[in-house]
Design an enzyme around this catalytic site. Structure first.
Site, PDB file in Angstrom:
ATOM      1  N   ASN A  12       0.880  -1.174   0.000  1.00 10.32           N
ATOM      2  CA  ASN A  12       0.000   0.000   0.000  1.00 10.32           C
ATOM      3  C   ASN A  12       0.916   1.220   0.000  1.00 10.32           C
ATOM      4  O   ASN A  12       1.545   1.520   1.009  1.00 10.32           O
ATOM      5  CB  ASN A  12      -0.888  -0.014   1.256  1.00 10.32           C
ATOM      6  CG  ASN A  12      -1.653   1.284   1.435  1.00 10.32           C
ATOM      7  OD1 ASN A  12      -1.843   2.037   0.486  1.00 10.32           O
ATOM      8  ND2 ASN A  12      -2.089   1.549   2.660  1.00 10.32           N
ATOM      9  N   LYS A  14       0.137   4.278  -0.188  1.00 11.97           N
ATOM     10  CA  LYS A  14      -0.460   5.461   0.458  1.00 11.97           C
ATOM     11  C   LYS A  14      -0.258   6.686  -0.452  1.00 11.97           C
ATOM     12  O   LYS A  14      -0.305   6.550  -1.660  1.00 11.97           O
ATOM     13  CB  LYS A  14       0.122   5.678   1.854  1.00 11.97           C
ATOM     14  CG  LYS A  14       0.158   4.401   2.683  1.00 11.97           C
ATOM     15  CD  LYS A  14       0.440   4.666   4.131  1.00 11.97           C
ATOM     16  CE  LYS A  14       0.640   3.331   4.854  1.00 11.97           C
ATOM     17  NZ  LYS A  14       0.445   3.438   6.290  1.00 11.97           N
ATOM     18  N   HIS A  98      -9.266   1.250   4.714  1.00 11.36           N
ATOM     19  CA  HIS A  98      -7.986   1.410   5.412  1.00 11.36           C
ATOM     20  C   HIS A  98      -8.184   2.337   6.625  1.00 11.36           C
ATOM     21  O   HIS A  98      -8.957   3.292   6.556  1.00 11.36           O
ATOM     22  CB  HIS A  98      -6.926   1.982   4.469  1.00 11.36           C
ATOM     23  CG  HIS A  98      -5.550   1.902   5.046  1.00 11.36           C
ATOM     24  ND1 HIS A  98      -5.079   2.834   5.936  1.00 11.36           N
ATOM     25  CD2 HIS A  98      -4.565   0.981   4.891  1.00 11.36           C
ATOM     26  CE1 HIS A  98      -3.846   2.487   6.293  1.00 11.36           C
ATOM     27  NE2 HIS A  98      -3.518   1.365   5.680  1.00 11.36           N
ATOM     28  N   GLU A 100      -6.500   4.657   7.765  1.00  8.00           N
ATOM     29  CA  GLU A 100      -6.249   6.082   7.524  1.00  8.00           C
ATOM     30  C   GLU A 100      -7.469   6.738   6.870  1.00  8.00           C
ATOM     31  O   GLU A 100      -7.759   7.912   7.102  1.00  8.00           O
ATOM     32  CB  GLU A 100      -4.987   6.254   6.659  1.00  8.00           C
ATOM     33  CG  GLU A 100      -3.735   5.959   7.478  1.00  8.00           C
ATOM     34  CD  GLU A 100      -2.574   5.393   6.687  1.00  8.00           C
ATOM     35  OE1 GLU A 100      -2.571   5.500   5.445  1.00  8.00           O
ATOM     36  OE2 GLU A 100      -1.669   4.820   7.317  1.00  8.00           O
ATOM     37  N   GLU A 170      -5.650  -5.253  10.365  1.00  9.61           N
ATOM     38  CA  GLU A 170      -4.636  -4.238  10.623  1.00  9.61           C
ATOM     39  C   GLU A 170      -4.903  -3.540  11.954  1.00  9.61           C
ATOM     40  O   GLU A 170      -5.717  -2.609  12.010  1.00  9.61           O
ATOM     41  CB  GLU A 170      -4.646  -3.203   9.497  1.00  9.61           C
ATOM     42  CG  GLU A 170      -4.318  -3.783   8.139  1.00  9.61           C
ATOM     43  CD  GLU A 170      -3.626  -2.776   7.251  1.00  9.61           C
ATOM     44  OE1 GLU A 170      -2.500  -3.064   6.833  1.00  9.61           O
ATOM     45  OE2 GLU A 170      -4.176  -1.697   7.011  1.00  9.61           O
ATOM     46  N   GLY A 176       2.247   1.958  10.612  1.00  9.84           N
ATOM     47  CA  GLY A 176       3.182   3.071  10.450  1.00  9.84           C
ATOM     48  C   GLY A 176       3.860   3.489  11.747  1.00  9.84           C
ATOM     49  O   GLY A 176       4.476   4.546  11.822  1.00  9.84           O
ATOM     50  N   SER A 216       3.239  -2.557  10.223  1.00  5.52           N
ATOM     51  CA  SER A 216       4.697  -2.588  10.386  1.00  5.52           C
ATOM     52  C   SER A 216       5.301  -3.953  10.076  1.00  5.52           C
ATOM     53  O   SER A 216       6.274  -4.376  10.713  1.00  5.52           O
ATOM     54  CB  SER A 216       5.104  -2.107  11.787  1.00  5.52           C
ATOM     55  OG  SER A 216       4.646  -0.782  11.997  1.00  5.52           O
TER      56      SER A 216
HETATM   57  C1  PEP Z   1      -0.707  -0.109   5.818  1.00  2.64           C
HETATM   58  O1  PEP Z   1      -0.645   1.006   5.340  1.00  2.64           O
HETATM   59  O2  PEP Z   1      -1.674  -0.839   5.566  1.00  2.64           O
HETATM   60  C2  PEP Z   1       0.357  -0.561   6.709  1.00  2.64           C
HETATM   61  C3  PEP Z   1       0.266  -1.739   7.273  1.00  2.64           C
HETATM   62  O3  PEP Z   1       1.397   0.316   6.906  1.00  2.64           O
HETATM   63  P1  PEP Z   1       2.812  -0.026   7.608  1.00  2.64           P
HETATM   64  O4  PEP Z   1       3.282  -1.325   7.022  1.00  2.64           O
HETATM   65  O5  PEP Z   1       3.690   1.117   7.254  1.00  2.64           O
HETATM   66  O6  PEP Z   1       2.549  -0.162   9.065  1.00  2.64           O
END
Ligand code: PEP
Length: 254
Positions: A12, A14, A98, A100, A170, A176, A216
């Site tokens: 992803n 972003k 997501h 975000e 998630e 992040g 992460s």
């Molecule tokens: C994501 O954006 O879905 C995500 C898991 O980000 P990160 O791997 O940076 O935590």
């Protein structure tokens, strides 16, 4: 059974990458993941990068998806993109819900459900994101939260349509932040989501659905997370922007 489920490693991006950067990254990743056929490999890109990324992915095992889709077919929704527009561009996969989007753009389980149904009706494959926030985990209500999100986000999605849904678990506190769920936490909560799918759609559907972990995930922790019985892949943010890191996660999935 984990062995019969498809593993999916999805990046992803972003709000990162110009079209030229997108092209360069896909071109760099392609030889590193060539022939790695034990998982599906997808980069979900900002809309403006899709054509450049698709061009670079031609003839490779990398697929290009989108990061969101609107639920209306067309009309006065300035700044939005419909499922029909995406499929017309050859886009098969789309991330929906997501954290975000939920956190910064007012996305709710209701709009996530509407977007999911619109994408599925257009024949797309949906990567449906859900997960608890830190306070919910600390209060011990993670299981209830993910079960409720699973039910609400999939409301009126048919068993046939579910075959085109991938769920990305998630935990919001891990996205992040550099904090990762332990493999045991990821496995347990993916298991709760799978049990909820079993209640809604039956055991067979629950055994078949791909449930990713995201939060992460990186080159170092991927193998341990992906080895867990309920974890069928990863949704990767930060580490999907670096060719070697993303390729190492694909390797871990082999
Ligand atoms: C994501 O954006 O879905 C995500 C898991 O980000 P990160 O791997 O940076 O935590």
């Amino acid at each position: 059974m984990k062995d019969t489920r498809r593993t999916v490693i999805a990046g992803n991006w972003k709000m990162n990458m110009t079209p030229a950067e997108a092209k360069a990254l896909v071109t760099e990743v392609a030889p590193l993941v060539a022939g790695k056929d034990k998982c599906d490999i997808i980069f979900c890109a900002p809309y403006v990068d899709i054509f450049a990324a698709q061009e670079a992915a031609k003839g490779t095992n990398i697929k290009i998806g989108a990061e969101n889709v609107h639920f209306a077919a067309k009309g006065a929704y300035t700044g939005e993109i419909s499922a029909e527009m995406l499929t017309a561009c050859g886009v098969e996969y789309v991330i929906i819900g997501h954290s975000e989007r939920r956190q910064y753009f007012g996305e709710t389980d209701e709009t996530v459900n509407l977007r999911t149904k619109a994408a599925l009706a257009a024949g797309m494959k949906v990567i449906l994101c859900l997960g608890e926030v830190k306070e919910e985990r600390l209060s011990g209500i993670t299981d209830e939260v993910v079960a409720m999100q699973t039910k609400l986000d999939l409301k009126d999605v048919t068993a046939e349509e579910l075959k085109n849904v991938i769920i990305a678990y998630e935990p919001v506190w891990a996205i992040g932040t550099g904090l990762t769920a332990t493999p045991e936490q990821a496995d347990e909560t993916c298991g709760v989501i799978r049990a909820t799918i079993a209640k809604l759609y039956g055991e067979e559907a629950a055994e078949a659905i791909t449930i990713q972990y995201g939060g992460s995930m990186n080159a170092k922790n991927a193998a341990e997370l992906l080895a867990k019985v309920n974890v069928d892949g990863g949704l990767i943010g930060g580490a999907s922007l670096k060719a070697a890191d993303f390729a190492a996660i694909v390797d871990a999935a082999q």
